[in-house]
Scaffold this motif. Structure first.
Motif, PDB file in Angstrom:
ATOM      1  N   UNK A  15       0.887  -1.175   0.000  1.00  0.00           N
ATOM      2  CA  UNK A  15       0.000   0.000   0.000  1.00  0.00           C
ATOM      3  C   UNK A  15       0.922   1.222   0.000  1.00  0.00           C
ATOM      4  N   UNK A  16       0.992   1.898  -1.148  1.00  0.00           N
ATOM      5  CA  UNK A  16       1.937   3.017  -1.301  1.00  0.00           C
ATOM      6  C   UNK A  16       1.204   4.326  -0.986  1.00  0.00           C
ATOM      7  N   UNK A  17       1.600   4.968   0.108  1.00  0.00           N
ATOM      8  CA  UNK A  17       0.874   6.176   0.544  1.00  0.00           C
ATOM      9  C   UNK A  17       0.923   7.297  -0.479  1.00  0.00           C
ATOM     10  N   UNK A  18       1.976   7.266  -1.301  1.00  0.00           N
ATOM     11  CA  UNK A  18       2.120   8.292  -2.354  1.00  0.00           C
ATOM     12  C   UNK A  18       0.884   8.349  -3.251  1.00  0.00           C
ATOM     13  N   UNK A  19       0.279   7.187  -3.480  1.00  0.00           N
ATOM     14  CA  UNK A  19      -0.851   7.166  -4.424  1.00  0.00           C
ATOM     15  C   UNK A  19      -2.128   6.703  -3.733  1.00  0.00           C
ATOM     16  N   UNK A  88      -1.538   7.634 -17.394  1.00  0.00           N
ATOM     17  CA  UNK A  88      -2.551   8.198 -16.470  1.00  0.00           C
ATOM     18  C   UNK A  88      -1.920   8.398 -15.101  1.00  0.00           C
ATOM     19  N   UNK A  89      -2.348   9.427 -14.397  1.00  0.00           N
ATOM     20  CA  UNK A  89      -1.799   9.693 -13.073  1.00  0.00           C
ATOM     21  C   UNK A  89      -2.346   8.649 -12.080  1.00  0.00           C
ATOM     22  N   UNK A  90      -1.455   7.844 -11.434  1.00  0.00           N
ATOM     23  CA  UNK A  90      -1.947   6.756 -10.566  1.00  0.00           C
ATOM     24  C   UNK A  90      -2.758   7.260  -9.370  1.00  0.00           C
ATOM     25  N   UNK A  91      -2.384   8.429  -8.842  1.00  0.00           N
ATOM     26  CA  UNK A  91      -3.134   8.967  -7.699  1.00  0.00           C
ATOM     27  C   UNK A  91      -4.571   9.299  -8.116  1.00  0.00           C
ATOM     28  N   UNK A  92      -4.698   9.900  -9.316  1.00  0.00           N
ATOM     29  CA  UNK A  92      -6.042  10.259  -9.768  1.00  0.00           C
ATOM     30  C   UNK A  92      -6.860   9.018 -10.132  1.00  0.00           C
ATOM     31  N   UNK A 106     -14.017  15.493   2.591  1.00  0.00           N
ATOM     32  CA  UNK A 106     -13.620  16.809   2.111  1.00  0.00           C
ATOM     33  C   UNK A 106     -12.081  16.953   2.180  1.00  0.00           C
ATOM     34  N   UNK A 107     -11.534  16.521   3.306  1.00  0.00           N
ATOM     35  CA  UNK A 107     -10.095  16.670   3.509  1.00  0.00           C
ATOM     36  C   UNK A 107      -9.323  15.775   2.547  1.00  0.00           C
ATOM     37  N   UNK A 108      -9.827  14.531   2.340  1.00  0.00           N
ATOM     38  CA  UNK A 108      -9.137  13.610   1.415  1.00  0.00           C
ATOM     39  C   UNK A 108      -9.173  14.159  -0.019  1.00  0.00           C
ATOM     40  N   UNK A 109     -10.323  14.716  -0.406  1.00  0.00           N
ATOM     41  CA  UNK A 109     -10.453  15.247  -1.772  1.00  0.00           C
ATOM     42  C   UNK A 109      -9.491  16.421  -1.962  1.00  0.00           C
ATOM     43  N   UNK A 110      -9.429  17.281  -0.961  1.00  0.00           N
ATOM     44  CA  UNK A 110      -8.572  18.471  -1.050  1.00  0.00           C
ATOM     45  C   UNK A 110      -7.099  18.054  -1.145  1.00  0.00           C
ATOM     46  N   UNK A 111      -6.721  17.117  -0.243  1.00  0.00           N
ATOM     47  CA  UNK A 111      -5.314  16.686  -0.225  1.00  0.00           C
ATOM     48  C   UNK A 111      -4.959  15.993  -1.537  1.00  0.00           C
ATOM     49  N   UNK A 112      -5.884  15.160  -2.046  1.00  0.00           N
ATOM     50  CA  UNK A 112      -5.596  14.443  -3.298  1.00  0.00           C
ATOM     51  C   UNK A 112      -5.440  15.443  -4.446  1.00  0.00           C
ATOM     52  N   UNK A 124      -5.570  19.869 -15.497  1.00  0.00           N
ATOM     53  CA  UNK A 124      -6.560  20.939 -15.346  1.00  0.00           C
ATOM     54  C   UNK A 124      -7.449  20.640 -14.140  1.00  0.00           C
ATOM     55  N   UNK A 125      -8.138  21.683 -13.651  1.00  0.00           N
ATOM     56  CA  UNK A 125      -9.051  21.497 -12.518  1.00  0.00           C
ATOM     57  C   UNK A 125     -10.156  20.523 -12.909  1.00  0.00           C
ATOM     58  N   UNK A 126     -10.553  20.559 -14.174  1.00  0.00           N
ATOM     59  CA  UNK A 126     -11.616  19.667 -14.640  1.00  0.00           C
ATOM     60  C   UNK A 126     -11.171  18.198 -14.513  1.00  0.00           C
ATOM     61  N   UNK A 127      -9.921  17.935 -14.998  1.00  0.00           N
ATOM     62  CA  UNK A 127      -9.415  16.550 -14.945  1.00  0.00           C
ATOM     63  C   UNK A 127      -9.329  16.064 -13.500  1.00  0.00           C
ATOM     64  N   UNK A 128      -8.808  16.935 -12.633  1.00  0.00           N
ATOM     65  CA  UNK A 128      -8.682  16.532 -11.222  1.00  0.00           C
ATOM     66  C   UNK A 128     -10.080  16.327 -10.637  1.00  0.00           C
ATOM     67  N   UNK A 129     -10.986  17.275 -10.947  1.00  0.00           N
ATOM     68  CA  UNK A 129     -12.350  17.207 -10.414  1.00  0.00           C
ATOM     69  C   UNK A 129     -13.050  15.916 -10.804  1.00  0.00           C
ATOM     70  N   UNK A 130     -12.863  15.505 -12.065  1.00  0.00           N
ATOM     71  CA  UNK A 130     -13.495  14.268 -12.528  1.00  0.00           C
ATOM     72  C   UNK A 130     -13.023  13.085 -11.702  1.00  0.00           C
ATOM     73  N   UNK A 131     -11.725  13.081 -11.384  1.00  0.00           N
ATOM     74  CA  UNK A 131     -11.168  11.934 -10.662  1.00  0.00           C
ATOM     75  C   UNK A 131     -11.611  11.908  -9.207  1.00  0.00           C
ATOM     76  N   UNK A 132     -11.734  13.074  -8.585  1.00  0.00           N
ATOM     77  CA  UNK A 132     -12.024  13.041  -7.145  1.00  0.00           C
ATOM     78  C   UNK A 132     -13.508  13.292  -6.852  1.00  0.00           C
ATOM     79  N   UNK A 133     -14.319  13.464  -7.915  1.00  0.00           N
ATOM     80  CA  UNK A 133     -15.755  13.648  -7.699  1.00  0.00           C
ATOM     81  C   UNK A 133     -16.110  15.016  -7.164  1.00  0.00           C
TER      82      UNK A 133
END
Ligand SMILES: C[S@@+](CC[C@H](N)C(=O)[O-])C[C@H]1O[C@@H](n2cnc3c(N)ncnc32)[C@H](O)[C@@H]1O
Length: 439
Positions: A15-19, A88-92, A106-112, A124-133
């Motif tokens: 379990x890699x905390x980075x992602x 693709x970005x593994x974290x996203x 909320x905190x997890x979404x912000x940190x991610x 872009x904010x759109x790409x990140x937004x799509x991944x984190x909902x």
């Protein structure tokens, strides 16, 4: 994106905390999965990717709770889908998977969102937004400060290259953006310079202003010394001008250039610029290392095009990557513009070869090293103007600092021919026909 189903030993999963987009593991969820497994129910395979650093391990992209459940029931193997992300970005990817069964807090979404942007500021904010909902606007708010800092960094990089005389297409190529973006950023330059000048006129010192605005000192010098003569610049930098032709300095001025093997004193570059070039001239630095020449050119209002095999786009965007290949020597810049002054500071023959990349000319045999110099001088000559000067910087100690001259062996020198013709070329300026001077 490709997916392969397999069963792998549980000990190979990390379990890699980075992602990992969550702040922890929820014990209730693990117990629920463990109960299902004990009751013989099938649960979905977990998604993993081959670990980028440890090739024999897999890191979890989705399924941390299921993995914990398998461990809890004492399983030694686990069914997985091995995912190939194709850029693709593994974290996203992990975040997108996580929002299905259990929304990110909320905190997890912000940190991610912040971690994803820090890893790749082109998302872009759109790409990140799509991944984190989350919506684009929410992501904009999460990362507003990071984006402002990145933009500032971009502005500073562009400003620096612009001050050093880079044409816009080369700045665009180096920054990986289009020319229009560069044009827009350049439009902000007068305002940035105004901000700095305001602080300087209030009596803040150059180091204070540099620290406050996050600019490197040489760039602030280039603004504060705008329109000043070279002599005023020497005085402002607190460098005494040597009016004779033997120059000595005890140390390198740490305000210019990075800590680098074979770093040369900026004071020496200042003198070379003063005696052998005019303001606005173009200086060419083929083996730029830690960038002391470019930094000094900023302070002395010279343009400067620098190159090195060592590519550091984040910290030294103005040093363009270029490998001078002895088997295929080519001038890196096409076009009519020719340098007024070439400052050529190759690595010493052998003496510091361990400090440079394996392919550096420092590791060549003596014959090859000399052959390289010969070919390089011919190439430089054919890409120079009649009036171009060259400063060839060479410390030809036969051994190195800790061996007295009389104990040294000639075999380790490059340009010293015999005892009778002994010449020292240390920090000696030569024209296009090298003329060693007996000291
Ligand atoms: C003596 S250092 C330059 C130091 C620099 N003037 C300074 O003060 O920081 C020489 C540089 O030549 C570069 N170099 C060596 N062989 C090279 C090659 N074949 N092509 C491009 N760069 C090379 C090394 O990476 C090194 O940074």
């Amino acid at each position: 994106m490709a997916k392969t189903a397999r069963t792998v030993p549980i000990s190979q999963i990390i379990l890699d905390e980075e992602i990992y987009p969550r702040s922890g593991v929820y014990p209730k969820r693990v117990s629920m999965f463990a109960e299902n497994l004990r009751d013989g129910f099938e649960i979905d395979s977990i998604d993993v990717q081959i670990h980028p650093e440890y090739g024999d391990k897999y890191r979890i992209l989705d399924g941390a709770h299921r993995w914990h459940a398998y461990k809890e029931i004492g399983a030694t193997e686990i069914p997985v889908h091995i995912i190939t992300l194709d850029g693709l970005n593994p974290l996203l990817y992990a975040a997108k998977k996580a929002i299905g069964p259990l929304q990110l807090t909320e905190e997890e979404a912000r940190t991610t969102a912040r971690r994803a942007y820090e890893n790749n500021s082109r998302l872009t904010s759109f790409e990140i937004g799509q991944a984190i909902g989350r919506s684009r606007q929410t992501v904009d708010a999460y990362i507003a400060d990071l984006r402002a800092a990145t933009n500032m960094e971009i502005d500073i990089k562009i400003f620096r290259m612009h001050r050093l005389g880079f044409p816009q297409d080369r700045i665009a190529k180096r920054m990986g953006v289009n020319q229009k973006t560069i044009h827009n950023h350049l439009g902000e330059m007068p305002e940035l310079a105004f901000l700095l000048n305001t602080d300087l006129s209030k009596g803040f010192t150059v180091p204070q202003v540099a620290e406050k605005h996050g600019w490197a000192e040489p760039l602030v010098w280039s603004i504060t010394l705008e329109g000043k003569s070279d002599l005023v610049r020497f005085k402002a930098l607190n460098w005494g001008l040597r009016t004779w032709d033997l120059w000595n300095w005890n140390d390198c001025d740490k305000r210019f250039g990075d800590d680098w093997p074979g770093r040369i004193p900026a004071q020496m570059i200042g003198h070379i610029l003063y005696y052998f070039s005019d303001q606005n001239d173009l200086v060419f630095d083929p083996m730029a290392g830690g960038g002391v020449v470019a930094d000094t050119c900023l302070a002395f209002n010279r343009k400067c095009w620098s190159f090195d095999m060592d590519n550091r786009p984040d910290t030294r965007p103005e040093i363009e990557p270029c490998f001078w290949d002895i088997t295929n020597l080519k001038w890196p810049i096409k076009g009519k513009t020719k340098p007024d002054l070439i400052i050529f500071d190759p690595p010493y023959f052998k003496k510091q070869s361990n400090n440079y990349d394996f392919d550096s000319i420092s590791g060549l045999s003596k014959e090859k090293y000399l052959e390289f110099l010969k070919s390089f001088f011919a190439l430089a000559h054919s890409n120079a103007k009649k009036s171009t000067q060259m400063a060839f910087i060479n410390a030809d100690w036969r051994d190195f600092q800790n061996t007295p001259a009389k104990n040294e062996t000639r075999v380790n020198s490059i340009l010293i021919k015999s005892d009778a013709q002994e010449v020292l070329w240390r920090f000696r300026i030569v024209g296009s026909t090298p003329q060693p001077r007996n000291l």
